[in-house]
Design an enzyme around this catalytic site. Structure first.
Site, PDB file in Angstrom:
ATOM      1  N   LYS A 118      42.513  23.583  37.147  1.00 29.52           N
ATOM      2  CA  LYS A 118      42.690  23.853  35.718  1.00 29.52           C
ATOM      3  C   LYS A 118      43.682  22.906  35.020  1.00 29.52           C
ATOM      4  O   LYS A 118      44.439  23.328  34.149  1.00 29.52           O
ATOM      5  CB  LYS A 118      43.147  25.307  35.502  1.00 29.52           C
ATOM      6  CG  LYS A 118      42.149  26.341  35.978  1.00 29.52           C
ATOM      7  CD  LYS A 118      42.635  27.753  35.784  1.00 29.52           C
ATOM      8  CE  LYS A 118      43.662  28.162  36.813  1.00 29.52           C
ATOM      9  NZ  LYS A 118      43.863  29.622  36.898  1.00 29.52           N
ATOM     10  N   ASP A 168      45.103  36.148  40.518  1.00 24.99           N
ATOM     11  CA  ASP A 168      44.805  36.978  39.334  1.00 24.99           C
ATOM     12  C   ASP A 168      43.567  37.865  39.530  1.00 24.99           C
ATOM     13  O   ASP A 168      43.504  38.980  39.001  1.00 24.99           O
ATOM     14  CB  ASP A 168      44.675  36.127  38.054  1.00 24.99           C
ATOM     15  CG  ASP A 168      43.722  34.942  38.184  1.00 24.99           C
ATOM     16  OD1 ASP A 168      43.254  34.673  39.301  1.00 24.99           O
ATOM     17  OD2 ASP A 168      43.469  34.268  37.168  1.00 24.99           O
TER      18      ASP A 168
HETATM   19  C1  BGC Z   1      41.825  29.156  40.614  1.00 25.65           C
HETATM   20  C2  BGC Z   1      41.769  30.595  41.031  1.00 25.65           C
HETATM   21  C3  BGC Z   1      41.939  31.519  39.840  1.00 25.65           C
HETATM   22  C4  BGC Z   1      40.950  31.138  38.757  1.00 25.65           C
HETATM   23  C5  BGC Z   1      41.062  32.010  37.525  1.00 25.65           C
HETATM   24  C6  BGC Z   1      40.877  28.893  39.451  1.00 25.65           C
HETATM   25  O1  BGC Z   1      41.044  27.599  38.977  1.00 25.65           O
HETATM   26  O2  BGC Z   1      41.501  28.310  41.674  1.00 25.65           O
HETATM   27  O3  BGC Z   1      42.758  30.882  42.005  1.00 25.65           O
HETATM   28  O4  BGC Z   1      41.739  32.841  40.259  1.00 25.65           O
HETATM   29  O5  BGC Z   1      41.139  29.802  38.387  1.00 25.65           O
HETATM   30  O6  BGC Z   1      42.318  31.952  36.952  1.00 25.65           O
END
Ligand code: BGC
Length: 446
Positions: free
Chosen positions: A160, A196
């Site tokens: 992200k 989360d």
């Molecule tokens: C992460 C996850 C997370 C998800 C939603 C992803 O980029 O790898 O660990 O649960 O985003 O936030």
């Protein structure tokens, strides 16, 4: 527009529709591939699904106490004080939210955790909370972490858009605890670490025992579900009976039919070759996929003729919020300096947004179908799916497309699968996990 241009446009749009389509057969194949990857992931084999044990099961609703929770997963940090009454009710006693500056998200100087500790200090100040006593804190860290216990785990790799240095490969609880000590807040003890999705599932199932899946459809995407411990073959030490929530990290799922826009996006991303499912589904990327389509259409003279490409040349200039505006019937044109947009161009943009967001919703629906069918092959029981994230909550039509694919796959039985918004559940869920951890630490008897 003359007849030739209109034909070329129609032709291009139907081509686009076909390269982004998810047919029933595609969805069935996704389910088969998910099951194979889940099996390999649980056995510790090579798999694009990490299937990470969380070291917690679903709560009993009797967890009690006052906990702090820290939620880090997107562009904001949230600090919460949560009170659990032991009867399935959780109340938020205080909340503070802090934006994470870009230089902290991508800094190489290891300052992310110092910044977090400063936010926690501010939270105490803003909410007039005394600092004379010890506090247990539960940490929701929404990135792929290889957990080794309920309160330890190493970051496998950022997602992200985060790239902060000095964190990958490190135990994030140790990093947070050290920063808290450095900042003079050593009276806070990090009692639990949770993804989360796990927080979302735990928060919802605290009051609703039919909830058996947590899903995030926001900036990123991921899911978790309770698995029989005996099936988690890669961790033989976990015991023989009972269940444990498994964080799938489904954003990494890679057995997918991708197209040229997916390739272009992936190649230019901060994590090429990784998080392919996330890049086709989550809010961080839908605007960018659409931008890539728009740029190609402008280059071919099929859109915004006579306008310079420059407004759309910057990566990630178009966001999911822009798409969402279009889906609501307003537009984002002014923000891109576009005036007097023709009706044909307006309709084309609406089509692009619809095509890109529908694929995302159908993929998310198919992935949920895969997990539900894994737990209950013939869909004989009720399943509440706790879902958080702005795509699910706010994107017009998104929930409808998810339900459509579930209906196509399971017919009338799909009514047993309830997709429910679990807003901001991850922080509360983490506090519940904190209560479980503190209870176990304090001897399980109080
Ligand atoms: C992460 C996850 C997370 C998800 C939603 C992803 O980029 O790898 O660990 O649960 O985003 O936030």
């Amino acid at each position: 527009m003359n007849k030739d241009s209109a034909n070329m446009l129609d032709h291009f749009l139907s081509h686009l529709e076909s390269v982004f389509s998810i047919s029933l057969r595609d969805a069935q194949e996704i389910i088969r591939n998910f099951h194979q990857e889940m099996r390999y992931g649980l056995a510790g084999g090579k798999s694009s699904l990490k299937m990470i044990p969380s070291f917690v099961g679903r709560p009993k609703g009797a967890e009690k106490g006052k906990f702090l929770a820290l939620d880090l997963g997107g562009t904001n940090i949230r600090v919460l004080a949560v009170e659990l009454d032991g009867n399935g009710n959780a109340a938020l006693a205080a909340v503070s939210k802090f934006a994470i500056p870009q230089d902290v998200m991508s800094g190489t100087d290891g300052k992310l955790f110092d910044f977090i500790a400063d936010c926690i200090k501010l939270f105490f100040k803003e909410n007039n909370i005394g600092t004379q006593q010890a506090y247990d804190l539960a940490f929701t860290f929404s990135f792929p972490v290889e957990q080794s216990s309920i309160a330890s785990g190493k970051l496998i790799g950022w997602t992200k858009g985060f790239t902060a240095g000095g964190v990958e490969g490190e135990d994030v609880v140790a990093l947070l605890s050290e920063a808290l000590r450095r900042k003079g807040t050593g009276f806070i003890h990090v009692a639990a670490l949770a993804n989360d999705t796990v927080g979302t599932l735990v928060a919802k199932s605290y009051a609703d025992p039919s909830c058996d899946m947590g899903v995030i459809l926001g900036t990123g995407t991921n899911a978790c579900y309770p698995e029989k411990i005996a099936h988690i073959l890669k961790c033989p030490g976990l015991g023989a009976s009972g269940e444990m929530i498994v964080n799938m990290e489904w954003g990494g799922f890679s057995q997918l039919k991708t197209n040229i826009y997916d390739h272009l996006l992936d190649r230019a991303s901060l994590n090429p070759g990784k998080q392919l499912f996330e890049k086709m589904v989550s809010g961080m990327y839908l605007g960018e996929i659409s931008r890539l389509v728009i740029v190609e259409m402008m280059e071919r003279g099929l859109l915004f003729r006579g306008t310079s490409l420059s407004a759309f040349s910057k990566g990630y200039a178009l966001t999911t919020e822009h798409l969402s505006m279009t889906a609501q019937g307003t537009d984002f044109f002014a923000a891109f300096g576009l005036r007097d947009v023709t009706t044909a161009d307006r309709q084309t943009i609406q089509e692009i947004c619809r095509i890109v967001s529908t694929r995302s919703a159908k993929l998310a629906g198919a992935a949920i179908a895969a997990v539900v069918a894994w737990m209950d092959e013939k869909i004989e029981s009720d399943h509440t799916i706790a879902i958080d994230g702005s795509l699910f909550e706010k994107y017009p039509g998104f929930q409808g497309y998810m339900k459509d694919i579930l209906n196509d796959l399971f017919g009338a039985r799909s009514a047993r699968i309830k997709l429910e918004l679990a807003k901001d559940g991850s922080g509360i869920g983490a506090a519940i996990i904190g209560a479980v951890a503190a209870f176990a630490r304090d001897g399980g008897g109080g």
